[in-house]
Design a protein around this motif. Structure first.
Motif, PDB file in Angstrom:
ATOM      1  N   GLN A  12      -0.025  17.489  -0.430  1.00  0.00           N
ATOM      2  CA  GLN A  12       0.485  17.917  -1.744  1.00  0.00           C
ATOM      3  C   GLN A  12       0.078  16.920  -2.832  1.00  0.00           C
ATOM      4  N   PRO A  13      -1.236  16.725  -3.018  1.00  0.00           N
ATOM      5  CA  PRO A  13      -1.661  15.714  -4.001  1.00  0.00           C
ATOM      6  C   PRO A  13      -1.272  16.070  -5.432  1.00  0.00           C
ATOM      7  N   ARG A  14      -1.206  17.379  -5.732  1.00  0.00           N
ATOM      8  CA  ARG A  14      -0.897  17.761  -7.115  1.00  0.00           C
ATOM      9  C   ARG A  14       0.507  17.325  -7.525  1.00  0.00           C
ATOM     10  N   ARG A  15       1.385  17.213  -6.552  1.00  0.00           N
ATOM     11  CA  ARG A  15       2.742  16.784  -6.858  1.00  0.00           C
ATOM     12  C   ARG A  15       2.757  15.370  -7.423  1.00  0.00           C
ATOM     13  N   TYR A  16       1.747  14.573  -7.071  1.00  0.00           N
ATOM     14  CA  TYR A  16       1.740  13.167  -7.472  1.00  0.00           C
ATOM     15  C   TYR A  16       0.880  12.907  -8.713  1.00  0.00           C
ATOM     16  N   VAL A  17       0.285  13.961  -9.249  1.00  0.00           N
ATOM     17  CA  VAL A  17      -0.570  13.764 -10.417  1.00  0.00           C
ATOM     18  C   VAL A  17       0.219  13.170 -11.576  1.00  0.00           C
ATOM     19  N   SER A  18       1.412  13.738 -11.840  1.00  0.00           N
ATOM     20  CA  SER A  18       2.207  13.244 -12.968  1.00  0.00           C
ATOM     21  C   SER A  18       2.608  11.794 -12.753  1.00  0.00           C
ATOM     22  N   LEU A  19       2.919  11.416 -11.498  1.00  0.00           N
ATOM     23  CA  LEU A  19       3.310  10.035 -11.234  1.00  0.00           C
ATOM     24  C   LEU A  19       2.126   9.094 -11.429  1.00  0.00           C
ATOM     25  N   GLU A 321       5.215   5.881  -0.089  1.00  0.00           N
ATOM     26  CA  GLU A 321       4.492   6.744  -1.029  1.00  0.00           C
ATOM     27  C   GLU A 321       4.372   6.058  -2.386  1.00  0.00           C
ATOM     28  N   ALA A 322       5.480   5.452  -2.820  1.00  0.00           N
ATOM     29  CA  ALA A 322       5.468   4.796  -4.131  1.00  0.00           C
ATOM     30  C   ALA A 322       4.461   3.659  -4.167  1.00  0.00           C
ATOM     31  N   ALA A 323       4.380   2.873  -3.069  1.00  0.00           N
ATOM     32  CA  ALA A 323       3.457   1.747  -3.036  1.00  0.00           C
ATOM     33  C   ALA A 323       2.008   2.220  -3.106  1.00  0.00           C
ATOM     34  N   VAL A 324       1.678   3.251  -2.325  1.00  0.00           N
ATOM     35  CA  VAL A 324       0.300   3.756  -2.325  1.00  0.00           C
ATOM     36  C   VAL A 324      -0.066   4.327  -3.691  1.00  0.00           C
ATOM     37  N   VAL A 325       0.822   5.183  -4.214  1.00  0.00           N
ATOM     38  CA  VAL A 325       0.551   5.782  -5.518  1.00  0.00           C
ATOM     39  C   VAL A 325       0.522   4.704  -6.605  1.00  0.00           C
ATOM     40  N   GLY A 326       1.388   3.694  -6.470  1.00  0.00           N
ATOM     41  CA  GLY A 326       1.406   2.611  -7.452  1.00  0.00           C
ATOM     42  C   GLY A 326       0.104   1.842  -7.484  1.00  0.00           C
ATOM     43  N   VAL A 327      -0.458   1.550  -6.297  1.00  0.00           N
ATOM     44  CA  VAL A 327      -1.739   0.841  -6.252  1.00  0.00           C
ATOM     45  C   VAL A 327      -2.836   1.676  -6.901  1.00  0.00           C
ATOM     46  N   VAL A 328      -2.901   2.959  -6.541  1.00  0.00           N
ATOM     47  CA  VAL A 328      -3.943   3.828  -7.093  1.00  0.00           C
ATOM     48  C   VAL A 328      -3.825   3.931  -8.620  1.00  0.00           C
ATOM     49  N   GLY A 329      -2.608   4.247  -9.096  1.00  0.00           N
ATOM     50  CA  GLY A 329      -2.417   4.392 -10.536  1.00  0.00           C
ATOM     51  C   GLY A 329      -2.642   3.109 -11.308  1.00  0.00           C
ATOM     52  N   SER A 330      -2.203   1.974 -10.735  1.00  0.00           N
ATOM     53  CA  SER A 330      -2.342   0.699 -11.438  1.00  0.00           C
ATOM     54  C   SER A 330      -3.795   0.261 -11.533  1.00  0.00           C
ATOM     55  N   VAL A 331      -4.541   0.429 -10.450  1.00  0.00           N
ATOM     56  CA  VAL A 331      -5.964   0.062 -10.479  1.00  0.00           C
ATOM     57  C   VAL A 331      -6.726   0.942 -11.470  1.00  0.00           C
ATOM     58  N   LEU A 332      -6.418   2.250 -11.450  1.00  0.00           N
ATOM     59  CA  LEU A 332      -7.071   3.149 -12.407  1.00  0.00           C
ATOM     60  C   LEU A 332      -6.707   2.780 -13.844  1.00  0.00           C
ATOM     61  N   GLY A 333      -5.433   2.456 -14.085  1.00  0.00           N
ATOM     62  CA  GLY A 333      -5.013   2.079 -15.428  1.00  0.00           C
ATOM     63  C   GLY A 333      -5.688   0.824 -15.915  1.00  0.00           C
ATOM     64  N   ALA A 334      -5.767  -0.197 -15.045  1.00  0.00           N
ATOM     65  CA  ALA A 334      -6.423  -1.449 -15.444  1.00  0.00           C
ATOM     66  C   ALA A 334      -7.908  -1.223 -15.711  1.00  0.00           C
ATOM     67  N   GLY A 335      -8.545  -0.434 -14.834  1.00  0.00           N
ATOM     68  CA  GLY A 335      -9.967  -0.143 -15.043  1.00  0.00           C
ATOM     69  C   GLY A 335     -10.216   0.634 -16.328  1.00  0.00           C
ATOM     70  N   LEU A 336      -9.338   1.606 -16.604  1.00  0.00           N
ATOM     71  CA  LEU A 336      -9.487   2.389 -17.831  1.00  0.00           C
ATOM     72  C   LEU A 336      -9.258   1.517 -19.060  1.00  0.00           C
ATOM     73  N   ALA A 337      -8.328   0.577 -18.987  1.00  0.00           N
ATOM     74  CA  ALA A 337      -8.086  -0.332 -20.111  1.00  0.00           C
ATOM     75  C   ALA A 337      -9.324  -1.165 -20.413  1.00  0.00           C
ATOM     76  N   VAL A 338      -9.979  -1.663 -19.355  1.00  0.00           N
ATOM     77  CA  VAL A 338     -11.214  -2.432 -19.556  1.00  0.00           C
ATOM     78  C   VAL A 338     -12.278  -1.567 -20.224  1.00  0.00           C
TER      79      VAL A 338
END
Length: 844
Positions: A12-19, A321-338
């Motif tokens: 159910q990856p779509r459920r985690y898109v908003s997170l 779940e939170a840890a995995v999603v947190g790593v993915v979202g945080s890395v993407l956010g930092a990369g996008l900021a750069v």
């Protein structure tokens, strides 16, 4: 439970898109705050600190004292050069000369080269620097050389501008190299000549100490104790009777910005506030989204418990779940900021012609941002996970009632929200009034949390009220308004991300616009005259003034004729009152009398109540009108002197001057050419000796560039928030599958259902944007009042900062939010309309 957690992520990856988007937005803000900070510091180092870049320590005089003797010369080292750990003490002595090359003539600033050329921060673009014993070798900046057709090997005749009593003779110097123009605001508006010590002595005569020395640069030996050397240098200067500040290059740059800001570290405040706000937004957005996500999974978690999973295992699964999603979202956010900060900096450098805008990477800040994103995600997941496992499995499998304002949970939420909103606002306003940052920022954060807690009360009501505008749409319009009231939590959750985003945009737009206006006011009062041109002794002053006034990009000119000296030897010059008022950019608010009889325009460091001067042979007293850093003379109105019998002839053995006001918005790269145009029009031998055009233009460009980067980041974050709105709408449509099917079974058409969802999305987006803009204006004003009060007071405008509300931009934000809400609803509405009523009613 790792298997369960990973299976949820796979199936159910779509459920985690908003997170993921929520984590991405929060981490993006936090990482961007570090990157904007490092970019601002790198840009300041490349501009204001370009002349400091090669030094280990900078010695800055506290007043107008001459500090060159502290450094001495290579032949006779001064006390600072003899300190243990100091390899070289370099005095940047700036002298003025007229240069003649072929048919061209232009004014230049001549400066000595240090023993170690790296101390001067020069970049050689052609040729080479002259040798230390080359009595004729000089370099010229490439921009001036290109404009006048000067090449390496050409001869340039330099004539000193030491004054009418100077005994120096012109020197035929040889250009050994070309250098990149310095972006230092003191030099950016002038031709730049760097000479060997021998050549400088030849140009200036035997008085090698002539000229203006703004600072000393110290190069230390390898392994030297920097703080100890700084303390020793400060002690030596004190023993010599000179009050100085000894700082690192970065500290010197920040000190310059702080001095402009009236004693407030404006850059530190803005960037620190941005980082604190980013951290708050990160926590709020992630926590709110994760709570919605876990609430939607209550039935799934209950089912796991009915088949044997323990409470601890369920909680561990959610946290995994939170840890995995947190790593993915945080890395993407930092990369996008750069990518965003680097991209915007590169675009601004190319499109706005800002070669000094330098991207600064902040690896530690990026690592902190990722760590904070993961930690906040796990913490945000903890409370919902605990709440979801406290109820019995069979009870959790039953349909859950909406939490209303009248229920026990609703009453607690409302009470807490009211306390935080009202108390936080009061704390914020109190902190702002006394300029206490902790209470002001903390109160603002608490009040915003309170607003989000109360969103279930006022957001649905506001949407229902706005639904009146949708009544012409018929049944879909009425249903959209009713849905906002019936599903308050869903409406509030949908609006939350956009509310946060638009609040931030409005906050920075309002604060940024206010900062721009206050900074412009401060720059105008700090640098009241753009250029001060010293006329040659044989010039016709009236004709020179007419010629300069006819020069492109010149707004006004005032002729200043020498008429005497003050008791401390400063020249007194008479200027027509109307012309003097025309060239002075702005006086501090409350300062009056400019050009009035009996008044004198003096620098702001003059602290006497009266200025004593000998004017046209008579001792006179003048009331000082203080204005910024103008130190080229004391200026009085000419009309009273004419009435007293003055014939207009120069009454002192000093050159006359022209005070020049430039057209607003002259770019930095035009200043050097414009200064040459002005001195050429003023006559052979004229030179620019004072004025704040370079500082004014450079400060304004840096502030605009930094604000542009921040606004671009905020715009991207709002777009990401709108994607989150689309995902929330999709989850809402899935939740309402049976409800939508029932409406279809009762006769609502596919078009009607699509219209209902679209109107609901537009109403929510518009209301969230309007409320966010209103909150942002309030918080933006509070932040501006906190940060800019001292700057406003320095400019003479009092400590009450008037907010500058960008109405056009805010209206555009609301319009874009409404259109984006409509676009976000298209796919969810299409998915809902395609489902048949029978299949929808059969869904569980």
């Amino acid at each position: 439970m790792w298997t369960v957690a990973l299976s949820q992520l796979r199936t159910q990856p779509r459920r985690y898109v908003s997170l993921v988007l929520a984590i991405l937005i929060g981490t993006l803000f936090l990482a961007a705050s570090f990157l904007v900070s490092s970019t601002a510091q790198a840009t300041l180092r490349a501009t204001l600190g370009s002349t400091y870049a090669g030094a280990d320590l900078v010695v800055l005089p506290s007043g107008s004292e001459d500090v060159s003797d502290l450094a001495g010369t290579s032949a006779e080292p001064g006390p600072l050069a003899r300190l243990d750990g100091v390899e070289e003490a370099y005095a940047l002595r700036m002298a003025w000369a007229t240069a003649r090359a072929a048919d061209a003539e232009f004014g230049t600033t001549v400066m000595p080269l240090p023993r170690d050329p790296a101390l001067a921060g020069l970049t050689v673009t052609a040729g080479a620097l002259p040798a230390a014993d080359d009595a004729r070798g000089v370099t010229l900046d490439a921009q001036t050389a290109d404009r006048h057709g000067v090449a390496v090997g050409d001869v340039v005749t330099l004539a000193s501008e030491s004054g009418p009593d100077s005994t120096t003779t012109p020197v035929d110097a040889v250009v050994t190299g070309l250098t990149q123009p310095s972006p230092d605001p003191m030099l950016s508006g002038q031709a730049q000549v760097w000479a060997s010590p021998a050549a400088l002595t030849a140009v200036q005569g035997e008085d090698g100490q002539a000229g203006f020395t703004p600072h000393l640069l110290l190069r230390l030996a390898d392994g030297a104790d920097v703080p100890a050397v700084a303390e020793a240098a400060r002690a030596e200067a004190t023993a010599a009777g000179v009050d100085v500040d000894v700082a690192t290059p970065d500290e010197a740059v920040r000190s310059a910005v702080t001095q402009l800001s009236g004693g407030t570290d404006l850059l530190g405040w803005v960037l620190g506030g941005f980082a604190a706000l980013a951290l708050l937004v990160t926590a709020l957005v992630i926590a709110n989204t994760f709570q919605v996500l876990v609430a939607q999974r209550t039935r799934d978690l209950a089912l796991l418990r009915t088949i044997g999973a323990t409470t601890a295992q369920v909680r561990a699964s959610v946290l995994a779940e939170a840890a995995v999603v947190g790593v993915v979202g945080s890395v993407l956010g930092a990369g996008l900021a750069v990518a965003i900060v680097a991209g915007v900096a590169a675009a601004a450098r190319a499109m706005l012609d800002l070669p000094f805008l330098t991207f600064g990477l902040h690896p530690v800040g990026l690592a902190v941002s990722v760590a904070v994103g993961v930690a906040v995600t796990v913490l945000a997941a903890l409370a919902p996970a605990v709440a979801a496992t406290r109820v019995a499995p069979l009870e959790a499998l039953r349909p859950r009632d909406e939490v209303t304002a009248g229920s026990r949970g609703g009453r607690v939420r409302t009470a807490v929200g009211l306390v935080l909103a009202v108390g936080g606002t009061a704390l914020m306003l109190g902190g702002v009034s006394v300029r206490e940052p902790v209470s002001a920022i903390g109160g603002g954060a608490l009040s915003f949390v309170g607003v989000l807690l109360l969103a279930r009360l006022f957001v649905p009501a506001a949407v229902r009220g706005a639904a009146v505008l949708a009544r012409p749409a018929g049944v879909p319009g009425r249903l959209a308004g009713l849905n906002a009231i019936r599903h308050r939590s869903r409406t509030a959750a949908t609006a939350a991300a956009l509310l946060v985003g638009t609040t931030l945009v409005a906050l920075f737009l309002t604060g940024g616009r206010t900062a721009q206006e206050q900074t412009a006011l401060a720059l105008d009062t700090a640098y009241p005259v753009d250029l001060v041109v010293q006329l040659p002794a044989d010039a016709d002053p009236a004709r020179a003034a007419e010629a300069v006034a006819a020069t492109a990009d010149v707004q006004a000119v005032a002729l200043a004729t020498p008429v005497g000296t003050t008791e401390n030897g400063s020249p007194v010059l008479a200027t027509p009152a109307a012309d003097l008022r025309a060239v002075v950019a702005r006086l501090p608010e409350g300062v009056t009398g400019l050009g009035d009889p009996g008044t004198a325009l003096v620098p702001d460091w003059v602290d006497t109540d009266q200025v004593r001067a000998e004017v046209v042979g008579t001792a006179r007293m003048f009331v000082p009108v203080r204005a910024g850093s103008l130190s080229s003379g004391v200026y009085v109105a000419a009309e009273p002197l004419h009435e007293a019998g003055w014939d207009g002839a120069a009454g002192a053995a000093v050159p006359g001057q022209l005070l020049v006001a430039l057209d607003p918005g002259v770019p930095v790269d035009r200043l050097q050419g414009l200064s040459e145009d002005v001195t050429r029009a003023a006559g052979a031998g004229a030179a620019v000796i004072d004025g704040g055009a370079g500082e004014h233009a450079l400060y304004a460009r840096i502030i605009d560039a930094m604000l542009g980067i921040v606004v671009a980041l905020l715009a991207v974050s709002v777009l990401i928030a709108l994607i989150g709105v689309a995902n929330t709408l999709s989850l809402s449509v899935i939740e309402r599958t049976r409800e939508n099917a029932l409406l279809r079974a009762l006769g609502l058409t596919r078009g009607g259902l699509r219209g209902t969802i679209a109107i609901e999305a537009v109403l929510i987006a518009t209301v969230a944007a309007v409320l966010g803009c209103a909150l942002g204006v309030l918080y933006g004003w509070a932040g501006a009042q906190l940060v800019l009060a001292d700057l406003s007071a320095t400019a003479g405008a009092g400590t009450a900062v008037r907010p500058a509300v960008p109405w056009l931009e805010l209206g555009l934000v609301v319009a874009v939010a409404a259109l984006a809400g409509l676009a976000a609803s298209l796919l969810p509405a299409r998915r809902a309309a395609r489902l048949s009523p029978v299949a929808g009613l059969a869904a569980v």
